[in-house]
Design an enzyme around this catalytic site. Structure first.
Site, PDB file in Angstrom:
ATOM      1  N   ARG A  50      33.918 -30.346 -17.605  1.00  0.00           N
ATOM      2  CA  ARG A  50      34.249 -31.434 -19.044  1.00  0.00           C
ATOM      3  C   ARG A  50      34.829 -30.150 -20.319  1.00  0.00           C
ATOM      4  NH1 ARG A  50      28.248 -34.010 -18.274  1.00  0.00           N
ATOM      5  NH2 ARG A  50      28.495 -32.382 -17.388  1.00  0.00           N
ATOM      6  N   ASP A  52      36.281 -28.240 -23.030  1.00  0.00           N
ATOM      7  CA  ASP A  52      35.984 -28.905 -24.441  1.00  0.00           C
ATOM      8  C   ASP A  52      37.693 -28.711 -24.961  1.00  0.00           C
ATOM      9  OD1 ASP A  52      33.467 -28.411 -24.660  1.00  0.00           O
ATOM     10  OD2 ASP A  52      33.353 -26.923 -25.028  1.00  0.00           O
ATOM     11  N   ARG A 197      32.903 -18.221 -23.201  1.00  0.00           N
ATOM     12  CA  ARG A 197      33.222 -17.849 -24.398  1.00  0.00           C
ATOM     13  C   ARG A 197      32.549 -17.156 -25.387  1.00  0.00           C
ATOM     14  NH1 ARG A 197      34.826 -24.109 -27.230  1.00  0.00           N
ATOM     15  NH2 ARG A 197      34.918 -22.997 -29.331  1.00  0.00           N
TER      16      ARG A 197
END
Length: 251
Positions: A50, A52, A197
């Protein structure tokens, strides 16, 4: 009834991520709308990752169930005729009805791209993170070694995540430098919210000399998000693909 897997590539720039949400258009929403129109029945799509808002993909795996008689391998061709240009199906095929893209044993690979030069390049602005601060790639590689293997990655988990455990297994982490571009490539058996990230942001802070490579080991041991680096912007991240261990094919 049959279950069909699709391998989806997309430019995430204009989307609010993968998952359907009320505040904007998403990849899942677009796929479900066009599949429902194509197959003339309500279709619900379940994705492996999923991603971002602003994150891209070369091969995100997803499945849906259908009563359509259209062969699974033909759906990719028909669906691509309907989809916008920034979303394209790379493959479609029938899979067992109990196949779940998130719960099957699998390995995901992500790449984070950094443009490290004096001035930015406009055509790269949606696909890499720009910084003019010189990054020491060798120090970044040394720091990355501490992250390979099974660890508690709580320090690298975005706030608000609801998970049973923050232990994850990073099976590969490499850093390549091609001219002005630095590519952080991370492979693992599953990732926490914003984990890649945060890893990228932390390695960049090592690269610019904020702290030594060995400090990354201390970050892991602290199990505290506040000790790790900033969360790098979404635009530099791409889901390269998903490999399921029940199949030698990398999606």
């Amino acid at each position: 009834m049959k279950r069909v897997m699709i391998v989806v590539a997309y430019d995430g720039t204009n989307y609010c991520g993968w998952q359907v949400q009320p505040n904007g258009i998403t990849i899942q929403e677009v796929l479900e709308r066009h599949l429902s129109e194509l197959l003339k029945e309500p279709v619900s799509v379940l994705g492996a990752s999923r991603t971002d808002a602003g994150v891209h993909a070369l091969g995100n795996a997803a499945v849906f169930d259908t009563n359509s008689r259209m062969p699974g391998e033909k759906i990719s061709y028909a669906l691509n005729q309907r989809l916008p240009e920034d979303i394209r199906i790379q493959e479609s095929k029938e899979v067992p009805l109990d196949f779940h893209p998130r719960y099957q044993k699998s390995e995901k690979t992500y790449e984070y791209r950094i443009l490290n030069r004096r001035f930015p390049i406009p055509t790269e602005r949606f696909y890499s993170y720009f910084t003019y601060v010189p990054l020491d790639v060798e120090k970044m590689r040394e720091a990355a070694e501490h992250l390979i293997g099974e660890h508690d990655f709580k320090s690298f988990c975005g706030t608000g995540a609801q998970v049973k455990t923050t232990v994850r297994n990073v099976t590969g982490l490499t850093i390549q430098k091609n001219g002005d571009e630095i590519i952080i490539r991370v492979t693992g058996m599953g990732f926490l919210y914003n984990m890649v990230r945060i890893i990228a942001g932390t390695l960049m802070e090592v690269g610019c000399g904020k702290y030594p490579p060995v400090y990354v080991k201390e970050i892991l041991e602290a199990r505290d998000r506040k000790t790790a680096g900033n969360t790098a912007p979404a635009r530099g991240l791409t889901l390269v693909g998903v490999r399921y261990f029940s199949d030698e094919t990398r999606y």
